[in-house]
Design an enzyme around this catalytic site. Sequence first.
Site, PDB file in Angstrom:
ATOM      1  CG  ASP A 114       7.102  -2.217   9.389  1.00 30.04           C
ATOM      2  OD1 ASP A 114       7.643  -2.834   8.455  1.00 30.04           O
ATOM      3  OD2 ASP A 114       6.842  -0.999   9.346  1.00 30.04           O
ATOM      4  CG  ASP A 149       3.406  -1.566   9.116  1.00 30.55           C
ATOM      5  OD1 ASP A 149       3.476  -2.792   8.853  1.00 30.55           O
ATOM      6  OD2 ASP A 149       3.495  -0.701   8.238  1.00 30.55           O
ATOM      7  CB  THR A 177      -1.853   7.193  -3.196  1.00 27.02           C
ATOM      8  OG1 THR A 177      -1.284   5.874  -3.280  1.00 27.02           O
ATOM      9  CG2 THR A 177      -0.913   8.185  -3.883  1.00 27.02           C
ATOM     10  NE  ARG A 198      -2.207   1.065   3.771  1.00 33.65           N
ATOM     11  CZ  ARG A 198      -2.884   1.556   4.802  1.00 33.65           C
ATOM     12  NH1 ARG A 198      -4.192   1.601   4.764  1.00 33.65           N
ATOM     13  NH2 ARG A 198      -2.280   1.969   5.874  1.00 33.65           N
TER      14      ARG A 198
END
Length: 206
Positions: free
Chosen positions: A200, A197, A105, A101
Amino acid sequence: MVNVIKHPLITHKLTQMRKAETGTKDFRQNLDEIAGLMAYEITRDLPLKPVRVTTPVAPCDTYELAKPIILVPILRAGLGMVNGICTLIPIAKVAHIGLYRDEQTLQPHTYFEKYPKNIKDATVIIVDPMLATGGSAIAAIDMVKKQGAQDIRLANLVAAPEGVQAVEEAHPDVDIYLAALDDHLDAHGYIVPGLGDCGDRIFGTK
Ligand code: PRP
Ligand code: URA
């Protein structure tokens, strides 16, 4: 259909994953275990076919799975759910879809795809821990449909209502299975409260 799978073990393990202080090893292990628990529910209505086998004692009219199963992790974070599900479904084949992703944007970008042969006849389970805007899941569903997949399920650990709505609008035929439906997305497209995240945290990057 959206199915939020309620189970005390899933809730407990997800709580460990949400804690900011949980390290890579425990984060990964809890995700693996939740994925296995979710698999039980995701596969509850899989079709069976009648078979006759012979036990050591006598012939036995029974059933076995009627269709192949293909797991489709969305890279990277989806990889964290593969082992847990494959432990329960060792006959599953595994496709891979590489999507990331764009952080500005929030649009998904494809960088890899690889499928087993029989995707048209299989039950396809797309796995990704996070359903945020829904862009990645919608793109992955588009991709497996282009390959001929007809029976598609989506399994996410944590979703935002915005992502669920987007997937339901784009692909009303796909059933969604969640461990938790969270509150909303923040301005950066992160699920709130979420768990940060996921890629991560699984891989110890950033
Ligand atoms: C994360 C997550 C989903 C996607 C969800 O992946 O694993 O694939 O974002 O967001 P969306 O619903 O708004 O599309 P990311 O792009 O961070 O890649 P990674 O798994 O490689 O970290
Ligand atoms: N991807 C993640 O890993 N976490 C979020 O909260 C949203 C997208």
